[in-house]
Design a protein around this motif. Structure first.
Motif, PDB file in Angstrom:
ATOM      1  N   ARG A 214       0.850  -1.252   0.012  1.00  0.00           N
ATOM      2  CA  ARG A 214      -0.059   0.069   0.097  1.00  0.00           C
ATOM      3  C   ARG A 214       0.979   1.107  -0.062  1.00  0.00           C
ATOM      4  O   ARG A 214       1.618   1.424   0.696  1.00  0.00           O
ATOM      5  N   GLN A 215       0.673   2.025  -0.811  1.00  0.00           N
ATOM      6  CA  GLN A 215       1.530   3.142  -1.034  1.00  0.00           C
ATOM      7  C   GLN A 215       1.107   4.167   0.128  1.00  0.00           C
ATOM      8  O   GLN A 215      -0.072   4.197   0.695  1.00  0.00           O
ATOM      9  N   ARG A 216       2.207   4.896   0.628  1.00  0.00           N
ATOM     10  CA  ARG A 216       1.903   5.862   1.736  1.00  0.00           C
ATOM     11  C   ARG A 216       1.342   7.166   1.255  1.00  0.00           C
ATOM     12  O   ARG A 216       1.445   7.360  -0.060  1.00  0.00           O
ATOM     13  N   CYS A 217       0.519   7.672   1.955  1.00  0.00           N
ATOM     14  CA  CYS A 217      -0.331   8.906   1.608  1.00  0.00           C
ATOM     15  C   CYS A 217      -0.282   9.851   2.741  1.00  0.00           C
ATOM     16  O   CYS A 217      -1.222   9.555   3.562  1.00  0.00           O
ATOM     17  N   CYS A 218       0.365  10.968   2.617  1.00  0.00           N
ATOM     18  CA  CYS A 218       0.239  11.836   3.581  1.00  0.00           C
ATOM     19  C   CYS A 218      -1.096  12.710   3.354  1.00  0.00           C
ATOM     20  O   CYS A 218      -1.212  13.807   2.529  1.00  0.00           O
ATOM     21  N   THR A 219      -2.078  12.466   4.197  1.00  0.00           N
ATOM     22  CA  THR A 219      -3.412  13.203   3.693  1.00  0.00           C
ATOM     23  C   THR A 219      -3.491  14.582   4.146  1.00  0.00           C
ATOM     24  O   THR A 219      -4.329  15.484   3.811  1.00  0.00           O
ATOM     25  N   SER A 220      -2.577  15.073   5.134  1.00  0.00           N
ATOM     26  CA  SER A 220      -2.575  16.434   5.608  1.00  0.00           C
ATOM     27  C   SER A 220      -1.853  17.246   4.413  1.00  0.00           C
ATOM     28  O   SER A 220      -1.827  18.652   4.630  1.00  0.00           O
ATOM     29  N   ILE A 221      -1.371  16.766   3.499  1.00  0.00           N
ATOM     30  CA  ILE A 221      -0.825  17.722   2.290  1.00  0.00           C
ATOM     31  C   ILE A 221      -1.770  17.825   1.331  1.00  0.00           C
ATOM     32  O   ILE A 221      -2.028  16.514   0.670  1.00  0.00           O
ATOM     33  N   ALA A 222      -1.942  18.846   0.780  1.00  0.00           N
ATOM     34  CA  ALA A 222      -2.989  18.963  -0.289  1.00  0.00           C
ATOM     35  C   ALA A 222      -2.298  18.406  -1.657  1.00  0.00           C
ATOM     36  O   ALA A 222      -0.990  18.873  -1.773  1.00  0.00           O
ATOM     37  N   GLY A 223      -3.109  17.890  -2.468  1.00  0.00           N
ATOM     38  CA  GLY A 223      -2.497  17.404  -3.700  1.00  0.00           C
ATOM     39  C   GLY A 223      -2.562  18.428  -4.742  1.00  0.00           C
ATOM     40  O   GLY A 223      -3.292  19.617  -4.672  1.00  0.00           O
ATOM     41  N   LEU A 224      -2.266  18.078  -5.986  1.00  0.00           N
ATOM     42  CA  LEU A 224      -2.415  19.063  -7.267  1.00  0.00           C
ATOM     43  C   LEU A 224      -3.511  18.267  -8.156  1.00  0.00           C
ATOM     44  O   LEU A 224      -3.432  17.131  -8.210  1.00  0.00           O
ATOM     45  N   ILE A 225      -4.325  19.162  -8.850  1.00  0.00           N
ATOM     46  CA  ILE A 225      -5.104  18.490  -9.634  1.00  0.00           C
ATOM     47  C   ILE A 225      -4.940  18.930 -11.189  1.00  0.00           C
ATOM     48  O   ILE A 225      -4.381  20.113 -11.519  1.00  0.00           O
ATOM     49  N   TYR A 226      -4.480  17.875 -12.107  1.00  0.00           N
ATOM     50  CA  TYR A 226      -3.952  18.177 -13.303  1.00  0.00           C
ATOM     51  C   TYR A 226      -5.382  17.679 -14.218  1.00  0.00           C
ATOM     52  O   TYR A 226      -5.886  16.974 -14.042  1.00  0.00           O
ATOM     53  N   ALA A 227      -5.532  18.740 -15.294  1.00  0.00           N
ATOM     54  CA  ALA A 227      -6.375  18.521 -16.373  1.00  0.00           C
ATOM     55  C   ALA A 227      -5.557  18.428 -17.750  1.00  0.00           C
ATOM     56  O   ALA A 227      -4.803  19.199 -17.853  1.00  0.00           O
ATOM     57  N   VAL A 228      -5.948  17.081 -18.114  1.00  0.00           N
ATOM     58  CA  VAL A 228      -5.130  16.545 -19.300  1.00  0.00           C
ATOM     59  C   VAL A 228      -6.009  16.746 -20.705  1.00  0.00           C
ATOM     60  O   VAL A 228      -6.656  15.808 -20.472  1.00  0.00           O
ATOM     61  N   GLY A 229      -5.430  17.403 -21.806  1.00  0.00           N
ATOM     62  CA  GLY A 229      -5.981  17.363 -22.802  1.00  0.00           C
ATOM     63  C   GLY A 229      -7.668  17.777 -22.728  1.00  0.00           C
ATOM     64  O   GLY A 229      -8.042  18.597 -22.130  1.00  0.00           O
ATOM     65  N   GLY A 230      -8.274  17.404 -23.740  1.00  0.00           N
ATOM     66  CA  GLY A 230      -9.677  17.594 -23.715  1.00  0.00           C
ATOM     67  C   GLY A 230     -10.137  18.223 -25.190  1.00  0.00           C
ATOM     68  O   GLY A 230      -9.405  18.381 -25.726  1.00  0.00           O
ATOM     69  N   LEU A 231     -11.361  18.790 -25.248  1.00  0.00           N
ATOM     70  CA  LEU A 231     -11.769  19.441 -26.332  1.00  0.00           C
ATOM     71  C   LEU A 231     -12.049  21.096 -26.181  1.00  0.00           C
ATOM     72  O   LEU A 231     -12.437  21.194 -25.113  1.00  0.00           O
ATOM     73  N   ASN A 232     -11.595  21.879 -26.913  1.00  0.00           N
ATOM     74  CA  ASN A 232     -12.226  23.210 -26.897  1.00  0.00           C
ATOM     75  C   ASN A 232     -13.532  23.577 -27.451  1.00  0.00           C
ATOM     76  O   ASN A 232     -14.186  22.543 -27.993  1.00  0.00           O
ATOM     77  N   SER A 233     -14.154  24.765 -27.622  1.00  0.00           N
ATOM     78  CA  SER A 233     -15.301  25.034 -27.979  1.00  0.00           C
ATOM     79  C   SER A 233     -15.438  24.758 -29.006  1.00  0.00           C
ATOM     80  O   SER A 233     -16.579  24.533 -29.886  1.00  0.00           O
ATOM     81  N   ALA A 234     -14.514  24.786 -30.140  1.00  0.00           N
ATOM     82  CA  ALA A 234     -14.656  24.437 -31.506  1.00  0.00           C
ATOM     83  C   ALA A 234     -14.629  22.845 -31.827  1.00  0.00           C
ATOM     84  O   ALA A 234     -14.821  22.540 -33.033  1.00  0.00           O
ATOM     85  N   GLY A 235     -14.496  22.061 -30.836  1.00  0.00           N
ATOM     86  CA  GLY A 235     -14.508  20.789 -30.846  1.00  0.00           C
ATOM     87  C   GLY A 235     -13.102  20.189 -31.478  1.00  0.00           C
ATOM     88  O   GLY A 235     -13.038  18.902 -31.773  1.00  0.00           O
ATOM     89  N   ASP A 236     -12.217  20.866 -31.285  1.00  0.00           N
ATOM     90  CA  ASP A 236     -10.826  20.445 -31.551  1.00  0.00           C
ATOM     91  C   ASP A 236     -10.125  20.021 -30.382  1.00  0.00           C
ATOM     92  O   ASP A 236     -10.222  20.166 -29.206  1.00  0.00           O
ATOM     93  N   SER A 237      -9.336  18.677 -30.494  1.00  0.00           N
ATOM     94  CA  SER A 237      -8.449  18.040 -29.372  1.00  0.00           C
ATOM     95  C   SER A 237      -7.626  18.780 -29.128  1.00  0.00           C
ATOM     96  O   SER A 237      -6.970  19.596 -29.915  1.00  0.00           O
ATOM     97  N   LEU A 238      -7.075  18.886 -27.837  1.00  0.00           N
ATOM     98  CA  LEU A 238      -6.043  19.834 -27.350  1.00  0.00           C
ATOM     99  C   LEU A 238      -4.851  18.970 -26.568  1.00  0.00           C
ATOM    100  O   LEU A 238      -5.136  17.775 -26.005  1.00  0.00           O
ATOM    101  N   ASN A 239      -3.742  19.490 -26.716  1.00  0.00           N
ATOM    102  CA  ASN A 239      -2.572  18.860 -26.023  1.00  0.00           C
ATOM    103  C   ASN A 239      -2.342  19.565 -24.668  1.00  0.00           C
ATOM    104  O   ASN A 239      -1.201  19.305 -24.093  1.00  0.00           O
ATOM    105  N   VAL A 240      -3.073  20.574 -24.340  1.00  0.00           N
ATOM    106  CA  VAL A 240      -2.833  21.605 -23.204  1.00  0.00           C
ATOM    107  C   VAL A 240      -3.060  20.669 -21.799  1.00  0.00           C
ATOM    108  O   VAL A 240      -3.812  19.799 -21.773  1.00  0.00           O
ATOM    109  N   VAL A 241      -2.230  21.312 -20.919  1.00  0.00           N
ATOM    110  CA  VAL A 241      -2.071  20.607 -19.719  1.00  0.00           C
ATOM    111  C   VAL A 241      -2.135  21.495 -18.512  1.00  0.00           C
ATOM    112  O   VAL A 241      -1.330  22.577 -18.635  1.00  0.00           O
TER     113      VAL A 241
END
Length: 416
Positions: A214-241
């Protein structure tokens, strides 16, 4: 003492044991003028006196003073003092600080002076903030070597609390196995063999104690949220992170992926973020790339055996599983497993039905794939790996995210 029928009420002179004279004088003055000066030299004496005299506001002020000055070199001492004085808030704060800064704490004089039972309790804790289990091993060896003759006998029990199977195979072979203290101890060698078997014989992993993998997990340290790729309003796929810091309440751009990806699978293993498959606007992808947050770089790794987007992605025992998805022609029932150690994708037992955009989760070492669709119908059934069908939903549902925004979802993952 003076207003009740106690022996002190009849004495002309009373001796107060365990009280620092200057601290008592400061507390008496505080009782009259409401002011007291707290500094590094008098804070412990004041806290002891305030506890004895039941001056709760002074006691709280002393605890706050100590809490604001926690440091890797003093946090263990503060924690012990807080426990002695029954200062619950200060104890919890110091204990959390020890977990958060374990690597720095482990090289302090306070750590090297801990009793064996205290070290055992600490290294057995789930919430140590370490980048790799190797750091826990090095801390144990440093503690033992500090007083080798007295502590060498403690090494087998300490190693049993260390999650050696989570160490890299190279580290086990080149560092742990070759260490003089380990080589001289039969029980330690058995623990190393157990960890090596974990890497060499995956079929034996279920027989290991659960905490060891079981990986150790320090719950008192806030994590970071990553948003990976997706679509823009024009429907184009993105490489943005982008990455979101919940403490700073801000989004920042990271290094973009080498390939645009929407409906992408994401997973985190050993502090690295994997972007798996997806859709680049023209075709479904089998390629995979991995992000290292320390260097802000993406690196390509082995591709999957099948092209797929909108698949379910989970991590079990340090391996990535992708379930189903869509290959551009039809929904898939196949499941693949990726080993970061060997950089290989392996086909494993397929699901009972072809599913895209399904919800996937892990519970007690089993993968549950719920809902989704096959292009013609939306399912209310649930597949479990090892292969099994469990009770269906009361209503047919796709993935909780994709049911609402199937064509506009981005991959998101919490990365410590």
């Amino acid at each position: 003492m003076f207003t009740n029928d106690m022996v002190e009420c009849k004495q002309d002179e009373i001796v107060m044991q365990g009280m620092d004279p200057s601290a008592l004088e400061a507390l008496i003055n505080f009782a009259y003028n409401g002011h007291i000066a707290i500094d590094q030299q008098n804070v412990q004496a004041l806290l002891i006196g305030a506890s004895f005299l039941q001056l709760q506001n002074v006691k709280d002020a002393c605890c706050t003073f100590l809490q604001e000055r926690l440091h890797p070199k003093n946090c263990l001492g503060v924690r012990q003092f807080a426990e002695t004085m029954m200062c619950t808030g200060l104890y919890d704060a110091a204990n959390s600080f020890v977990h958060q800064h374990f690597v720095e704490v482990s090289v302090s004089e306070e750590f090297l002076s801990l009793r064996p039972e205290e070290v055992l309790e600490l290294v057995g804790c789930d919430e140590l903030n370490v980048k790799a289990e190797e750091q826990v091993f090095e801390a144990i060896l440093a503690w033992v070597r500090h007083q080798r003759e007295e502590r060498e006998s403690c090494l087998p029990e300490l190693l049993s609390k260390t999650r050696l199977p989570l160490c890299r195979p190279q580290f086990l072979a080149d560092r742990v196995q070759q260490d003089e203290l380990v080589r001289c101890c039969h029980k330690c060698r058995d623990l190393v063999d157990e960890a090596k078997d974990y890497h060499l014989m995956p079929e034996r992993r279920p027989h290991l104690p659960a905490f060891k993998t079981r990986q150790r997990c320090c719950t008192s340290i806030a994590g970071l949220i990553y948003a990976v790729g997706g679509l823009n309003s024009a429907g184009d796929s993105l490489n943005v992170v982008e990455v979101f810091d919940p403490i700073g309440n801000c989004w920042e751009r990271c290094q973009p992926m080498s390939t645009a990806r929407s409906r992408v699978g994401v997973a985190v293993v050993n502090g690295l973020l994997y972007a798996i498959g997806g859709y680049d606007g023209t075709s479904r992808l089998s390629t995979v790339e991995v992000y290292n947050p320390e260097t802000d770089t993406w690196t390509k790794v082995a591709s999957m055996n099948s092209q797929r987007s909108a698949m379910g992605t989970v991590v079990v025992d340090g391996h990535i599983y992708v379930c189903g998805g869509y290959d551009g022609k039809s929904s898939l029932s196949s499941v693949e497993c990726y080993s970061p150690e060997t950089d290989r994708w392996t086909i494993v037992t397929e699901m009972s039905a072809s599913r895209s955009a399904a919800g996937v989760t892990v519970f007690e070492g089993r993968i549950f794939v719920s809902g989704g669709h096959d292009g013609l119908q939306i399912f209310n059934t649930v597949s479990e790996r090892p292969h099994h069908i469990v009770s269906p939903f009361s209503k047919a549902k796709a993935c909780f995210l994709c049911e609402v925004c199937l064509y506009f979802c981005t991959g998101a993952m919490r990365l410590r």
